[in-house]
Design a protein around this motif. Structure first.
Motif, PDB file in Angstrom:
ATOM      1  N   THR A  67      40.819  28.435  40.979  1.00 61.06           N
ATOM      2  CA  THR A  67      41.418  29.701  40.865  1.00 61.06           C
ATOM      3  C   THR A  67      42.558  29.858  41.040  1.00 61.06           C
ATOM      4  O   THR A  67      42.526  31.104  39.846  1.00 61.06           O
ATOM      5  CB  THR A  67      41.855  30.308  42.212  1.00 61.06           C
ATOM      6  OG1 THR A  67      42.271  29.429  43.646  1.00 61.06           O
ATOM      7  CG2 THR A  67      40.079  29.710  43.149  1.00 61.06           C
ATOM      8  N   GLN A  68      43.588  28.790  40.558  1.00 54.46           N
ATOM      9  CA  GLN A  68      44.710  29.463  39.781  1.00 54.46           C
ATOM     10  C   GLN A  68      45.009  29.577  38.342  1.00 54.46           C
ATOM     11  O   GLN A  68      46.035  30.205  37.943  1.00 54.46           O
ATOM     12  CB  GLN A  68      45.698  28.854  40.703  1.00 54.46           C
ATOM     13  CG  GLN A  68      46.162  29.170  42.046  1.00 54.46           C
ATOM     14  CD  GLN A  68      45.917  30.725  42.034  1.00 54.46           C
ATOM     15  OE1 GLN A  68      47.065  31.419  42.629  1.00 54.46           O
ATOM     16  NE2 GLN A  68      44.787  30.700  43.306  1.00 54.46           N
ATOM     17  N   TRP A  70      44.025  29.446  34.841  1.00 56.15           N
ATOM     18  CA  TRP A  70      42.928  30.397  33.965  1.00 56.15           C
ATOM     19  C   TRP A  70      42.802  29.682  32.315  1.00 56.15           C
ATOM     20  O   TRP A  70      43.101  30.390  31.479  1.00 56.15           O
ATOM     21  CB  TRP A  70      43.214  32.086  34.230  1.00 56.15           C
ATOM     22  CG  TRP A  70      42.867  32.754  35.716  1.00 56.15           C
ATOM     23  CD1 TRP A  70      43.749  31.489  36.504  1.00 56.15           C
ATOM     24  CD2 TRP A  70      43.213  34.078  35.244  1.00 56.15           C
ATOM     25  NE1 TRP A  70      43.537  32.613  37.435  1.00 56.15           N
ATOM     26  CE2 TRP A  70      43.351  34.534  36.885  1.00 56.15           C
ATOM     27  CE3 TRP A  70      43.063  35.011  34.647  1.00 56.15           C
ATOM     28  CZ2 TRP A  70      42.574  35.353  37.554  1.00 56.15           C
ATOM     29  CZ3 TRP A  70      42.534  35.855  35.241  1.00 56.15           C
ATOM     30  CH2 TRP A  70      42.753  35.583  36.307  1.00 56.15           C
ATOM     31  N   PHE A  73      42.498  31.471  29.121  1.00 57.44           N
ATOM     32  CA  PHE A  73      41.895  33.252  28.904  1.00 57.44           C
ATOM     33  C   PHE A  73      43.166  34.012  28.380  1.00 57.44           C
ATOM     34  O   PHE A  73      44.637  33.339  27.742  1.00 57.44           O
ATOM     35  CB  PHE A  73      42.977  33.308  30.098  1.00 57.44           C
ATOM     36  CG  PHE A  73      43.455  35.116  30.247  1.00 57.44           C
ATOM     37  CD1 PHE A  73      42.807  36.055  30.804  1.00 57.44           C
ATOM     38  CD2 PHE A  73      44.926  35.411  30.844  1.00 57.44           C
ATOM     39  CE1 PHE A  73      43.158  37.262  31.467  1.00 57.44           C
ATOM     40  CE2 PHE A  73      45.666  36.736  30.803  1.00 57.44           C
ATOM     41  CZ  PHE A  73      44.344  37.343  31.016  1.00 57.44           C
ATOM     42  N   ASN A 121      33.641  31.526  31.109  1.00 56.71           N
ATOM     43  CA  ASN A 121      33.094  31.575  32.556  1.00 56.71           C
ATOM     44  C   ASN A 121      32.861  30.226  33.172  1.00 56.71           C
ATOM     45  O   ASN A 121      33.437  30.159  34.416  1.00 56.71           O
ATOM     46  CB  ASN A 121      32.802  32.805  32.636  1.00 56.71           C
ATOM     47  CG  ASN A 121      32.548  33.657  33.696  1.00 56.71           C
ATOM     48  OD1 ASN A 121      34.276  34.093  33.238  1.00 56.71           O
ATOM     49  ND2 ASN A 121      32.288  34.815  33.277  1.00 56.71           N
ATOM     50  N   ASN A 125      35.927  26.887  32.950  1.00 57.04           N
ATOM     51  CA  ASN A 125      35.822  27.589  34.055  1.00 57.04           C
ATOM     52  C   ASN A 125      35.665  27.086  35.114  1.00 57.04           C
ATOM     53  O   ASN A 125      34.305  27.087  34.852  1.00 57.04           O
ATOM     54  CB  ASN A 125      37.111  28.829  34.435  1.00 57.04           C
ATOM     55  CG  ASN A 125      39.441  28.754  33.415  1.00 57.04           C
ATOM     56  OD1 ASN A 125      39.697  28.808  33.181  1.00 57.04           O
ATOM     57  ND2 ASN A 125      38.286  29.715  31.625  1.00 57.04           N
ATOM     58  N   ASN A 151      41.696  36.333  42.808  1.00 58.13           N
ATOM     59  CA  ASN A 151      41.285  37.523  42.017  1.00 58.13           C
ATOM     60  C   ASN A 151      40.799  36.583  40.557  1.00 58.13           C
ATOM     61  O   ASN A 151      39.934  37.481  39.625  1.00 58.13           O
ATOM     62  CB  ASN A 151      43.121  37.239  41.703  1.00 58.13           C
ATOM     63  CG  ASN A 151      43.853  37.938  42.550  1.00 58.13           C
ATOM     64  OD1 ASN A 151      43.566  38.501  43.007  1.00 58.13           O
ATOM     65  ND2 ASN A 151      44.835  38.187  41.967  1.00 58.13           N
ATOM     66  N   LYS A 152      40.691  35.483  40.459  1.00 58.75           N
ATOM     67  CA  LYS A 152      39.530  34.664  39.485  1.00 58.75           C
ATOM     68  C   LYS A 152      38.189  35.227  39.462  1.00 58.75           C
ATOM     69  O   LYS A 152      37.412  35.146  38.425  1.00 58.75           O
ATOM     70  CB  LYS A 152      40.011  33.461  39.536  1.00 58.75           C
ATOM     71  CG  LYS A 152      39.818  32.692  37.800  1.00 58.75           C
ATOM     72  CD  LYS A 152      40.113  31.542  38.255  1.00 58.75           C
ATOM     73  CE  LYS A 152      39.599  30.365  36.319  1.00 58.75           C
ATOM     74  NZ  LYS A 152      39.804  29.503  36.625  1.00 58.75           N
ATOM     75  N   PHE A 155      37.619  38.589  38.367  1.00 58.57           N
ATOM     76  CA  PHE A 155      37.743  38.639  37.041  1.00 58.57           C
ATOM     77  C   PHE A 155      36.177  37.851  36.486  1.00 58.57           C
ATOM     78  O   PHE A 155      35.937  38.777  35.583  1.00 58.57           O
ATOM     79  CB  PHE A 155      39.088  38.609  36.467  1.00 58.57           C
ATOM     80  CG  PHE A 155      39.329  37.748  35.119  1.00 58.57           C
ATOM     81  CD1 PHE A 155      40.023  38.963  34.348  1.00 58.57           C
ATOM     82  CD2 PHE A 155      38.911  36.403  34.090  1.00 58.57           C
ATOM     83  CE1 PHE A 155      39.024  38.882  32.238  1.00 58.57           C
ATOM     84  CE2 PHE A 155      39.048  36.312  32.923  1.00 58.57           C
ATOM     85  CZ  PHE A 155      39.422  37.570  32.383  1.00 58.57           C
ATOM     86  N   GLN A 156      35.833  36.849  36.535  1.00 57.00           N
ATOM     87  CA  GLN A 156      35.027  36.580  36.136  1.00 57.00           C
ATOM     88  C   GLN A 156      33.674  37.439  36.394  1.00 57.00           C
ATOM     89  O   GLN A 156      32.760  37.363  35.342  1.00 57.00           O
ATOM     90  CB  GLN A 156      34.332  35.513  36.729  1.00 57.00           C
ATOM     91  CG  GLN A 156      35.597  34.022  36.744  1.00 57.00           C
ATOM     92  CD  GLN A 156      34.923  32.842  37.271  1.00 57.00           C
ATOM     93  OE1 GLN A 156      34.773  32.275  38.089  1.00 57.00           O
ATOM     94  NE2 GLN A 156      35.379  31.882  36.235  1.00 57.00           N
ATOM     95  N   TRP A 285      41.006  42.692  39.825  1.00 58.23           N
ATOM     96  CA  TRP A 285      40.820  41.963  38.645  1.00 58.23           C
ATOM     97  C   TRP A 285      39.025  42.491  37.797  1.00 58.23           C
ATOM     98  O   TRP A 285      38.695  41.695  37.122  1.00 58.23           O
ATOM     99  CB  TRP A 285      41.085  41.030  39.126  1.00 58.23           C
ATOM    100  CG  TRP A 285      42.232  40.625  39.029  1.00 58.23           C
ATOM    101  CD1 TRP A 285      43.641  40.513  40.259  1.00 58.23           C
ATOM    102  CD2 TRP A 285      43.141  40.759  38.224  1.00 58.23           C
ATOM    103  NE1 TRP A 285      44.842  40.702  39.772  1.00 58.23           N
ATOM    104  CE2 TRP A 285      44.361  40.127  38.119  1.00 58.23           C
ATOM    105  CE3 TRP A 285      43.389  40.355  36.599  1.00 58.23           C
ATOM    106  CZ2 TRP A 285      45.783  40.179  37.441  1.00 58.23           C
ATOM    107  CZ3 TRP A 285      44.578  39.839  35.768  1.00 58.23           C
ATOM    108  CH2 TRP A 285      45.267  39.469  35.761  1.00 58.23           C
TER     109      TRP A 285
END
Length: 373
Positions: A67-68, A70, A73, A121, A125, A151-152, A155-156, A285
């Motif tokens: 999750t932290q 990315w 990105f 995606n 990741n 957050n991730k 975003f995804q 996000w």
């Protein structure tokens, strides 16, 4: 006077310390009670429990890492495609330079971008929303209702929303000549797989039993998109780059962004609790992910429809839209705050993001207006 002020601050400090002790006592009493029970058991009971806790610790370390971090990105990844070097619209025959008799056609940049975003995606990741620990939540609380580790995932899902919308337009209009050709099977399969539930793990309760996880469906969609573009490059598929198709595509994107803008406005106006709004980060996000994806997709559309863009003199408007996207993607606050728009302590990141989305949407409406003349 100074003694009274000092006493006031000491009272505040003691009150904060008292509430902190109460909070920690409430939060940790189950673990203290469990420890008391655990030390009274035999090793036949302790070892399985210890193994389970060790496995859980490893899973949480992996989950937090995913999750932290990315991977891949890059808000400027559009530059890697060198779209300005493409001189032929998508689907059109490329001029031969070596005297070869083999006919080749221009690939679709839109399809390339949609495939690469999906690869980002689920391959570069882990797909967070279907991971077991994400599904279980934080002590039963949905991670989206907490201020961390979501957050991730948001975003995804924002990126995936843009790719889903693009896949629909590829099937319905861009990948066929309407009225005279059938639907492309590869694009049809890609659209179906991209519409699959975003939260499926290997096992589910509704319906009860084993399932195919979400990333497997998205990887199948990725393969279908790549296959379509390979067929297009071999001149065995169709990309219909007409002006009316571009109108519809831009219109659908504008509507999609308009819906997200409405969600941001509702959250900003009705739940402005500053840094204490635990849903503000996933709203922010998700919108950021949409803009991240649509920035690349629209840049690709400018290349795929280069003939239409040149004929209608849309280069300047597309450039202005690109600048709006770039400005929006520069907003990457460490902590999302949903403060009042007229506040002076806590910023309103949702209102700021909504403002940039509306600027992008305004440019898209202008593009549509020019095309519709």
């Amino acid at each position: 006077m100074l003694d009274r002020i000092a006493g006031f601050f000491r009272l505040i400090g003691r009150t904060i310390a008292r509430f902190a002790r109460i909070f920690f006592a409430w939060a940790f009493w189950p673990f203290i009670a469990a420890r008391g029970w655990y030390v009274q058991r035999t090793w036949m009971v302790r070892l399985p429990i210890l193994g389970f806790l060790g496995l859980l610790a490893v899973l949480y370390c992996y989950f937090i890492w995913q999750t932290q971090v990315w991977s891949g990105f890059n808000p400027s990844f559009v530059n890697e495609y060198r779209l300005s070097e493409r001189k032929v619209p998508a689907g059109q025959e490329l001029p031969t330079t070596d005297g070869s008799a083999t006919k080749t056609c221009q690939r679709s940049a839109i399809v390339d971008v949609a495939a690469d975003l999906t690869d980002f995606n689920v391959n570069q990741n882990a797909w967070i929303s279907s991971m077991l620990l994400y599904r279980l939540g934080f002590f039963g609380i949905d991670w989206d209702h907490t201020p961390f580790l979501d957050n991730k995932a948001s975003f995804q899902r924002g990126v995936n929303q843009a790719v889903r919308r693009t896949s629909v337009e590829l099937v319905d209009t861009l990948g066929r000549v309407r009225g005279t050709s059938g639907i492309n099977n590869d694009l049809q399969r890609a659209r179906g797989n991209l519409q699959f539930d975003e939260y499926s793990w290997y096992f589910g309760l509704d319906p009860f039993g084993p399932k195919t996880p979400t990333p497997s469906y998205y990887r199948s969609a990725l393969e279908s998109l790549r296959k379509f573009n390979a067929d297009l490059a071999a001149c065995n598929a169709i990309f219909d780059g007409r002006a009316d198709n571009l109108i519809q595509f831009v219109d659908r994107i504008a509507n999609d962004l308009g819906s997200t803008s409405d969600v941001l406005a509702d959250r900003s106006q009705n739940h402005h609790r500053g840094w204490f709004d635990t849903r503000a980060d996933d709203r922010f996000w998700f919108a950021y992910g949409q803009l991240y994806a649509y920035y690349a997709i629209l840049a690709a559309a400018q290349s795929d429809f280069s003939q239409v863009v040149a004929e209608r003199n849309l280069g300047a408007i597309f450039s202005a839209t690109t600048r709006q996207f770039q400005a929006a993607l520069q907003i990457q606050p460490a902590i999302i705050s949903n403060g009042r728009e007229d506040g002076w302590i806590m910023p309103s990141h949702l209102a700021t993001m909504g403002f940039y989305i509306l600027r992008v949407r305004s440019n898209l409406v202008e593009i549509r207006s020019v095309l519709d003349r």
